[in-house]
Design a protein around this motif. Sequence first.
Motif, mmCIF file in Angstrom:
data_model
loop_
_atom_site.group_PDB
_atom_site.id
_atom_site.type_symbol
_atom_site.label_atom_id
_atom_site.label_comp_id
_atom_site.label_asym_id
_atom_site.label_seq_id
_atom_site.Cartn_x
_atom_site.Cartn_y
_atom_site.Cartn_z
ATOM 1 N N GLU A 218 -5.119 -38.599 -31.950
ATOM 2 C CA GLU A 218 -4.328 -39.052 -30.803
ATOM 3 C C GLU A 218 -3.610 -37.879 -30.148
ATOM 4 O O GLU A 218 -3.556 -37.789 -28.920
ATOM 5 C CB GLU A 218 -3.331 -40.136 -31.227
ATOM 6 C CG GLU A 218 -3.987 -41.449 -31.592
ATOM 7 C CD GLU A 218 -4.793 -42.065 -30.463
ATOM 8 O OE1 GLU A 218 -4.381 -41.968 -29.288
ATOM 9 O OE2 GLU A 218 -5.861 -42.638 -30.765
ATOM 10 N N ALA A 219 -3.068 -36.976 -30.947
ATOM 11 C CA ALA A 219 -2.378 -35.805 -30.403
ATOM 12 C C ALA A 219 -3.347 -34.906 -29.627
ATOM 13 O O ALA A 219 -3.000 -34.399 -28.556
ATOM 14 C CB ALA A 219 -1.698 -35.018 -31.524
ATOM 15 N N ALA A 220 -4.559 -34.718 -30.160
ATOM 16 C CA ALA A 220 -5.548 -33.874 -29.481
ATOM 17 C C ALA A 220 -5.964 -34.483 -28.140
ATOM 18 O O ALA A 220 -6.086 -33.770 -27.137
ATOM 19 C CB ALA A 220 -6.768 -33.666 -30.379
ATOM 20 N N ILE A 221 -6.164 -35.798 -28.122
ATOM 21 C CA ILE A 221 -6.541 -36.477 -26.874
ATOM 22 C C ILE A 221 -5.384 -36.412 -25.879
ATOM 23 O O ILE A 221 -5.582 -36.140 -24.689
ATOM 24 C CB ILE A 221 -6.954 -37.942 -27.165
ATOM 25 C CG1 ILE A 221 -8.215 -37.989 -28.044
ATOM 26 C CG2 ILE A 221 -7.147 -38.732 -25.867
ATOM 27 C CD1 ILE A 221 -9.428 -37.303 -27.455
ATOM 28 N N GLN A 222 -4.170 -36.640 -26.359
ATOM 29 C CA GLN A 222 -2.988 -36.598 -25.480
ATOM 30 C C GLN A 222 -2.802 -35.210 -24.880
ATOM 31 O O GLN A 222 -2.437 -35.078 -23.715
ATOM 32 C CB GLN A 222 -1.741 -37.029 -26.242
ATOM 33 C CG GLN A 222 -0.539 -37.244 -25.345
ATOM 34 C CD GLN A 222 -0.748 -38.380 -24.363
ATOM 35 O OE1 GLN A 222 -1.167 -39.468 -24.745
ATOM 36 N NE2 GLN A 222 -0.461 -38.135 -23.098
ATOM 37 N N THR A 223 -3.073 -34.169 -25.662
ATOM 38 C CA THR A 223 -2.942 -32.798 -25.168
ATOM 39 C C THR A 223 -3.857 -32.559 -23.970
ATOM 40 O O THR A 223 -3.450 -31.954 -22.976
ATOM 41 C CB THR A 223 -3.256 -31.793 -26.296
ATOM 42 O OG1 THR A 223 -2.279 -31.960 -27.321
ATOM 43 C CG2 THR A 223 -3.233 -30.361 -25.795
ATOM 44 N N VAL A 224 -5.087 -33.047 -24.044
ATOM 45 C CA VAL A 224 -6.017 -32.867 -22.926
ATOM 46 C C VAL A 224 -5.558 -33.679 -21.711
ATOM 47 O O VAL A 224 -5.659 -33.219 -20.569
ATOM 48 C CB VAL A 224 -7.462 -33.261 -23.334
ATOM 49 C CG1 VAL A 224 -8.402 -33.194 -22.148
ATOM 50 C CG2 VAL A 224 -7.949 -32.351 -24.446
ATOM 51 N N GLN A 225 -5.041 -34.875 -21.962
ATOM 52 C CA GLN A 225 -4.532 -35.682 -20.844
ATOM 53 C C GLN A 225 -3.334 -35.009 -20.180
ATOM 54 O O GLN A 225 -3.230 -35.006 -18.955
ATOM 55 C CB GLN A 225 -4.124 -37.074 -21.328
ATOM 56 C CG GLN A 225 -5.321 -37.943 -21.650
ATOM 57 C CD GLN A 225 -4.888 -39.309 -22.156
ATOM 58 O OE1 GLN A 225 -4.093 -39.408 -23.081
ATOM 59 N NE2 GLN A 225 -5.433 -40.346 -21.553
ATOM 60 N N ASP A 226 -2.436 -34.446 -20.983
ATOM 61 C CA ASP A 226 -1.233 -33.816 -20.450
ATOM 62 C C ASP A 226 -1.493 -32.461 -19.810
ATOM 63 O O ASP A 226 -0.786 -32.066 -18.892
ATOM 64 C CB ASP A 226 -0.195 -33.632 -21.565
ATOM 65 C CG ASP A 226 0.340 -34.959 -22.086
ATOM 66 O OD1 ASP A 226 0.145 -35.999 -21.418
ATOM 67 O OD2 ASP A 226 0.940 -34.953 -23.183
ATOM 68 N N ASP A 227 -2.484 -31.756 -20.311
ATOM 69 C CA ASP A 227 -2.782 -30.410 -19.828
ATOM 70 C C ASP A 227 -4.294 -30.249 -19.722
ATOM 71 O O ASP A 227 -4.928 -29.662 -20.607
ATOM 72 C CB ASP A 227 -2.186 -29.376 -20.795
ATOM 73 C CG ASP A 227 -2.293 -27.959 -20.279
ATOM 74 O OD1 ASP A 227 -2.484 -27.768 -19.050
ATOM 75 O OD2 ASP A 227 -2.192 -27.029 -21.102
ATOM 76 N N PRO A 228 -4.891 -30.778 -18.641
ATOM 77 C CA PRO A 228 -6.359 -30.718 -18.507
ATOM 78 C C PRO A 228 -6.878 -29.280 -18.502
ATOM 79 O O PRO A 228 -6.139 -28.350 -18.208
ATOM 80 C CB PRO A 228 -6.621 -31.376 -17.146
ATOM 81 C CG PRO A 228 -5.388 -32.133 -16.821
ATOM 82 C CD PRO A 228 -4.258 -31.424 -17.511
ATOM 83 N N PRO A 229 -8.167 -29.122 -18.828
ATOM 84 C CA PRO A 229 -8.766 -27.773 -18.818
ATOM 85 C C PRO A 229 -8.635 -27.115 -17.452
ATOM 86 O O PRO A 229 -8.567 -27.780 -16.421
ATOM 87 C CB PRO A 229 -10.243 -28.029 -19.156
ATOM 88 C CG PRO A 229 -10.253 -29.358 -19.826
ATOM 89 C CD PRO A 229 -9.121 -30.143 -19.239
ATOM 90 N N ARG A 230 -8.617 -25.796 -17.490
ATOM 91 C CA ARG A 230 -8.564 -25.019 -16.252
ATOM 92 C C ARG A 230 -9.730 -25.412 -15.346
ATOM 93 O O ARG A 230 -10.843 -25.635 -15.828
ATOM 94 C CB ARG A 230 -8.639 -23.526 -16.561
ATOM 95 C CG ARG A 230 -7.505 -22.993 -17.413
ATOM 96 C CD ARG A 230 -7.672 -21.500 -17.735
ATOM 97 N NE ARG A 230 -9.015 -21.111 -18.132
ATOM 98 C CZ ARG A 230 -9.512 -21.192 -19.375
ATOM 99 N NH1 ARG A 230 -8.785 -21.681 -20.349
ATOM 100 N NH2 ARG A 230 -10.733 -20.785 -19.651
ATOM 101 N N PRO A 231 -9.521 -25.470 -14.051
ATOM 102 C CA PRO A 231 -10.600 -25.863 -13.124
ATOM 103 C C PRO A 231 -11.859 -24.996 -13.273
ATOM 104 O O PRO A 231 -12.970 -25.510 -13.199
ATOM 105 C CB PRO A 231 -9.977 -25.700 -11.746
ATOM 106 C CG PRO A 231 -8.509 -25.842 -11.976
ATOM 107 C CD PRO A 231 -8.260 -25.270 -13.345
#
Length: 142
Positions: A121-134
């Motif tokens: 859940e933390a790993a998924i939330q991290t991507v939601q909160d800080d998406p990959p660089r364009p």
Amino acid sequence: MPYGEYPYSIDEKGRVVIPPSFRQFVEDGMILTRGMEGCLYVFPLAGWRRVEEQLEGLPLTDRDSRAFVRFFYSGASKSTLDNQSRVSVPQTLRAFAGLEGEVIVAGAPNRLELWNPARWEAAIQTVQDDPPRPELLANFTA
């Protein structure tokens, strides 16, 4: 390629059921090892051979390369599915990934991942909160 995420349990002997949609992916055997972000990676044998080739190609004279090979390769454990489609996860790997009780079995390109649900859940939330660089997704198209 395996995709999807499935909640399962790990039993007292450290065995996890591999979801039906992932079984063909690892039916010839698999290698479990330490993964990134505190999960475990599960490679089919053919995929592991490609990983080994890449690890063998890293420069022995580079400290970071040696450290990564040590981390990744020394944790590796060969396994097969048992008659109930379970894989036995060695204690050292269970401890590394914090696998007790519930486990998330997730698909990824060329591998499966085994996660402690809170870490997942933390790993998924991290991507939601800080998406990959364009620029990382520049060639990502459907």
